[in-house]
Design an enzyme around this catalytic site. Structure first.
Site, short mmCIF file in Angstrom:
data_model
loop_
_atom_site.label_atom_id
_atom_site.label_comp_id
_atom_site.label_asym_id
_atom_site.label_seq_id
_atom_site.Cartn_x
_atom_site.Cartn_y
_atom_site.Cartn_z
N HIS A 104 -64.62 2.26 -5.17
CA HIS A 104 -65.22 0.87 -4.28
C HIS A 104 -65.41 0.19 -5.55
CE1 HIS A 104 -67.26 3.14 -0.99
NE2 HIS A 104 -67.34 1.73 -0.74
N ASP A 107 -69.21 1.23 -6.95
CA ASP A 107 -68.62 2.82 -8.12
C ASP A 107 -68.78 2.70 -9.38
OD1 ASP A 107 -68.98 3.13 -6.10
OD2 ASP A 107 -67.05 3.44 -4.93
C1 XLS Z 1 -69.43 5.01 5.42
C2 XLS Z 1 -67.95 4.41 5.14
C3 XLS Z 1 -66.96 4.02 3.44
C4 XLS Z 1 -66.06 3.48 3.59
C5 XLS Z 1 -65.87 2.87 2.21
O1 XLS Z 1 -70.19 5.02 6.21
O2 XLS Z 1 -67.10 5.60 6.01
O3 XLS Z 1 -67.57 5.53 2.44
O4 XLS Z 1 -65.37 4.60 4.28
O5 XLS Z 1 -66.57 2.06 2.12
#
Ligand code: XLS
Ligand code: NI
Ligand code: NI
EC number: 5.3.1.5
Length: 440
Positions: A104, A107
């Site tokens: 992300h 991140d």
């Molecule tokens: C949360 C989601 C997240 C997505 C990415 O539950 O799985 O991790 O994969 O934003």
């Protein structure tokens, strides 16, 4: 902090040692160069390390704070910390010898005081990624934007009652999509973080769905404008963080994509634990997405049978994975998608090397399951009985019905004819279950 190469005690990439390997850290099943059904195992499984859980999550839970004490979480220069984090991340990619990672915006780089500043931070860290990727093997499976952590998004991003929040989210997604494109990302993910609601007392569902449809359409338009070739992936999840998420499950997402005319450009990123939270099996969600033509990628993890929330544990459950890989391989395998470890080590796993054990163990579980699925397909263990079960539909009469060549009256007349007496046949479930057990 220490140099990246000093964070883990392991210094050399993990190698394949076979099922009897005597060292504690070796791949026992994941022999990346082994060719199975025409492709190397590495190219079938397309493993991706996920940046957020492995490098950003500090080990907190609702009752306690950080347990991991990662050096890059402590310091006063956020950009220097982001660079240190990238060093360790790329060290892990190298040690695991994985072909992909995923991240992300939030991140990778710290949030600035304004969106412009946040975007500049992201671009600066993308430069760092780009430099590292020039000599590393790892590529980008997908990028995404975090549209759920900051308080501005507490009532959603695209589905926010305030169009200015929608606009802010658009700014964030444009930057994250363009960075993903620049880094050669193979997909772009839009998990509907807080796109859902807590109470209908303050929520206009129809309006919010239209907003979400508009937002995804804008992302699709922009993807074409900049020449990004990969699909946009939305990620079904029924609840958490909101009580009711709009992207509830595969079936709901399909209806959404159809309603807003997005089926051509958008596919699904399915996650094991989200399937379970929706009251489905992982296999069901994957099989349905494949059947509807919207299968994209997998977030590979597992939940806990006794806990009703998204525990995001590393997948180690071989028997469940076999049937999932059987579905995927039977349809030809991944195209742009792969297996992203959307999984966190447990908060007591505080040794840096625990990150390595988690990934190696789960890569091996996936490889073992995948090999079993390939063997089952080669032997037609499930595909042959399935074809036999439906063989009537493959025959002249079945095809004529599906092609619309008979009216209801035609069928009724035939059913009323003398000697017409169809007999029920066994579903043979226990027989099939024991066949599967021979391969697991
Ligand atoms: C949360 C989601 C997240 C997505 C990415 O539950 O799985 O991790 O994969 O934003
Ligand atoms: Ni996910
Ligand atoms: Ni999840």
């Amino acid at each position: 902090m220490n140099a990246a190469s000093e964070f883990f005690t392991i210094r050399t990439p993990i190698a394949y040692g076979g099922a009897q390997a005597s060292t504690p850290l070796a791949f026992r099943w994941y022999d990346k160069d082994r060719v199975v059904r025409g492709r190397r195992l590495e190219d079938h499984l397309r493993f991706a390390v996920c940046y957020w859980h492995s490098f950003c999550w500090p080990g907190l839970d609702p009752f306690g704070g950080e347990t991991f004490l990662r050096p890059w979480h402590h310091g006063s220069d956020a950009m220097a910390q982001a660079r240190a984090k990238a060093d360790v991340a790329f060290e892990l990619f190298h040690l695991l010898d994985v072909p992909f990672f995923a991240f992300h915006d939030a991140d990778a780089a710290p949030e600035g005081r304004t969106l412009a500043e946040s975007v500049a931070n992201l671009n600066a860290i993308a430069d760092v990624f780009e430099q590292k990727m020039a000599t590393a093997k790892v590529r980008l499976l997908w990028g995404t934007a975090n549209l759920f952590s900051h308080r501005r998004y507490m009532a959603g991003a695209a589905t926010n009652p305030d169009p200015e929040i929608f606009t802010y989210a658009a700014g964030q997604v444009r930057a994250a999509l363009e960075v993903t494109h620049r880094l050669g990302g193979q997909n772009y993910v839009l998990w509907g973080g807080r796109e859902g609601y807590e109470t209908l007392l303050n929520t206009d569902i129809g309006r919010e769905l239209d907003q979400l449809g508009r937002f995804v359409s804008l992302v699709v338009e922009h993807k074409h404008k900049i020449g990004f070739k990969g699909p946009i992936l939305i990620e079904p999840k029924p609840k958490e963080p909101t009580k009711h998420q709009y992207d509830f499950d595969v079936a709901t997402c399909y209806g959404f994509l159809q309603r807003y005319d997005l089926l051509k450009d958008v596919k699904l990123n399915i996650e094991q634990n989200h399937a379970i939270l929706a009251g489905h099996s992982f296999q069901h969600e994957v099989a349905l997405a494949e059947a509807l033509g919207v299968f994209g990628s997998l977030d590979i993890n597992r939940g806990d049978d006794l806990l009703g929330w998204d525990t995001d544990q590393f997948a180690m459950n071989v028997s469940e994975l076999v049937l999932v890989f059987h579905e995927i391989l039977n349809r030809g395998g991944f195209t742009s998608g792969g297996l992203n470890f959307d999984a966190k080590i447990r908060r007591q796993s505080i040794d840096p090397d625990d990150l390595i054990h988690a990934h190696v163990g789960s890569m091996d579980a996936c490889a073992r399951a995948f090999l079993a699925a390939a063997d089952m397909l080669d032997a037609g263990v499930l595909t042959a009985p399935l074809a036999e079960r439906y063989k009537g539909w493959a025959g002249a009469e079945g095809r004529a019905i599906l092609a619309g060549q008979h009216s209801l009256a035609d069928l009724a007349d035939r059913a009323m004819g003398s000697g017409f007496d169809p007999q029920p046949r066994s579903g043979r479930q226990e027989y099939l279950e024991s066949l599967v057990n021979r391969y697991v």
